[in-house]
Design a protein around this motif. Structure first.
Motif, PDB file in Angstrom:
ATOM      1  N   GLY A   1       0.812  -1.217   0.000  1.00 31.41           N
ATOM      2  CA  GLY A   1       0.000   0.000   0.000  1.00 31.41           C
ATOM      3  C   GLY A   1       0.840   1.259   0.000  1.00 31.41           C
ATOM      4  O   GLY A   1       0.500   2.233   0.658  1.00 31.41           O
TER       5      GLY A   1
ATOM      6  N   ARG B   1       2.385   4.740  -0.946  1.00 34.00           N
ATOM      7  CA  ARG B   1       1.836   5.956  -1.558  1.00 34.00           C
ATOM      8  C   ARG B   1       2.773   7.113  -1.260  1.00 34.00           C
ATOM      9  O   ARG B   1       3.158   7.324  -0.102  1.00 34.00           O
ATOM     10  CB  ARG B   1       0.451   6.237  -0.979  1.00 34.00           C
ATOM     11  CG  ARG B   1      -0.242   7.418  -1.599  1.00 34.00           C
ATOM     12  CD  ARG B   1      -1.700   7.471  -1.103  1.00 34.00           C
ATOM     13  NE  ARG B   1      -2.401   8.542  -1.741  1.00 34.00           N
ATOM     14  CZ  ARG B   1      -2.784   9.643  -1.112  1.00 34.00           C
ATOM     15  NH1 ARG B   1      -2.558   9.806   0.168  1.00 34.00           N
ATOM     16  NH2 ARG B   1      -3.432  10.583  -1.770  1.00 34.00           N
TER      17      ARG B   1
ATOM     18  N   GLU C   1       1.265   5.497  -6.470  1.00 34.12           N
ATOM     19  CA  GLU C   1       0.728   4.412  -5.638  1.00 34.12           C
ATOM     20  C   GLU C   1       1.158   3.080  -6.223  1.00 34.12           C
ATOM     21  O   GLU C   1       1.079   2.879  -7.446  1.00 34.12           O
ATOM     22  CB  GLU C   1      -0.795   4.454  -5.584  1.00 34.12           C
ATOM     23  CG  GLU C   1      -1.352   5.589  -4.783  1.00 34.12           C
ATOM     24  CD  GLU C   1      -2.877   5.545  -4.705  1.00 34.12           C
ATOM     25  OE1 GLU C   1      -3.487   4.645  -5.313  1.00 34.12           O
ATOM     26  OE2 GLU C   1      -3.432   6.419  -4.040  1.00 34.12           O
TER      27      GLU C   1
ATOM     28  N   GLU D   1       2.386  -1.328  -4.766  1.00 34.70           N
ATOM     29  CA  GLU D   1       2.663  -2.227  -3.649  1.00 34.70           C
ATOM     30  C   GLU D   1       4.125  -2.128  -3.233  1.00 34.70           C
ATOM     31  O   GLU D   1       4.496  -2.585  -2.164  1.00 34.70           O
ATOM     32  CB  GLU D   1       2.312  -3.679  -4.007  1.00 34.70           C
ATOM     33  CG  GLU D   1       0.837  -3.969  -3.917  1.00 34.70           C
ATOM     34  CD  GLU D   1       0.265  -3.689  -2.533  1.00 34.70           C
ATOM     35  OE1 GLU D   1       0.763  -4.259  -1.542  1.00 34.70           O
ATOM     36  OE2 GLU D   1      -0.684  -2.891  -2.426  1.00 34.70           O
TER      37      GLU D   1
END
Length: 172
Positions: A97, A99, A114, A116
């Motif tokens: 997640g 960002r 954004e 992984e």
């Protein structure tokens, strides 16, 4: 003779075994601040748990939020479920997640990344990912298979597949 004979001998240190990847310290609910030589706040790092691993001289931070303030006042905020940084904090890997939002000064729009996984090189202001990344600026959005972004040069290289929605400003 008796005293010498009965005095405990110094224990010889055991030869060091193979290094194990175990933390030598951890902290809960951590907030770290870094200041410039002139005293100005530059970086605030917070997380739920921090672990230091001496075998690799790395630090892992769970639930991380990083807020960096540039010399001209630009703010960059990075968040992820976990971050891993090297000993001198020149590289940062955001995992899960991830960002990154760079809030530019007006009239420029903020740019947001954004994925992984995002690998940030802090001294050179570069961002890299071998995994798919979504890049947004205003209403323009790119979805790319991989990313190499140089913030100082404002230049990006995108690996395929690439999908883009580019929204131009209205004509006068």
């Amino acid at each position: 003779w008796w005293l010498v004979r009965n005095t405990p001998r110094m224990v010889e240190a055991a030869p060091p075994g193979p290094a194990r990847h175990e933390p030598d310290y951890l902290m809960q609910g951590v907030t770290l601040q870094r200041f410039a030589p002139d005293g100005q706040l530059r970086v605030v790092v917070s997380g739920t748990q921090l672990r230091h691993y001496p075998d690799t001289d790395t630090v892992e931070i769970d639930g991380v939020t990083i807020r960096a303030l540039g010399p001209e006042g630009a703010v960059t905020v990075a968040t992820a479920r976990r971050a891993v940084t090297n000993g001198d904090a020149t590289e940062l890997q955001l995992q899960g997640g991830a960002r990154v939002v760079h809030e530019a000064a007006a009239p420029a729009l903020p740019i947001e990344f954004e994925s992984e996984f995002l690998h940030a090189f802090l001294a050179t202001e570069r961002l890299r990912s071998h995994l798919p990344v979504r890049v947004r600026q205003g209403r323009t959005e790119l979805r790319v298979g991989s990313l190499e972004y140089d913030h100082l040069a404002r230049r990006g290289q995108f690996g395929g597949p690439v999908r883009a929605r580019i929204e131009l400003p209205p004509r006068p």
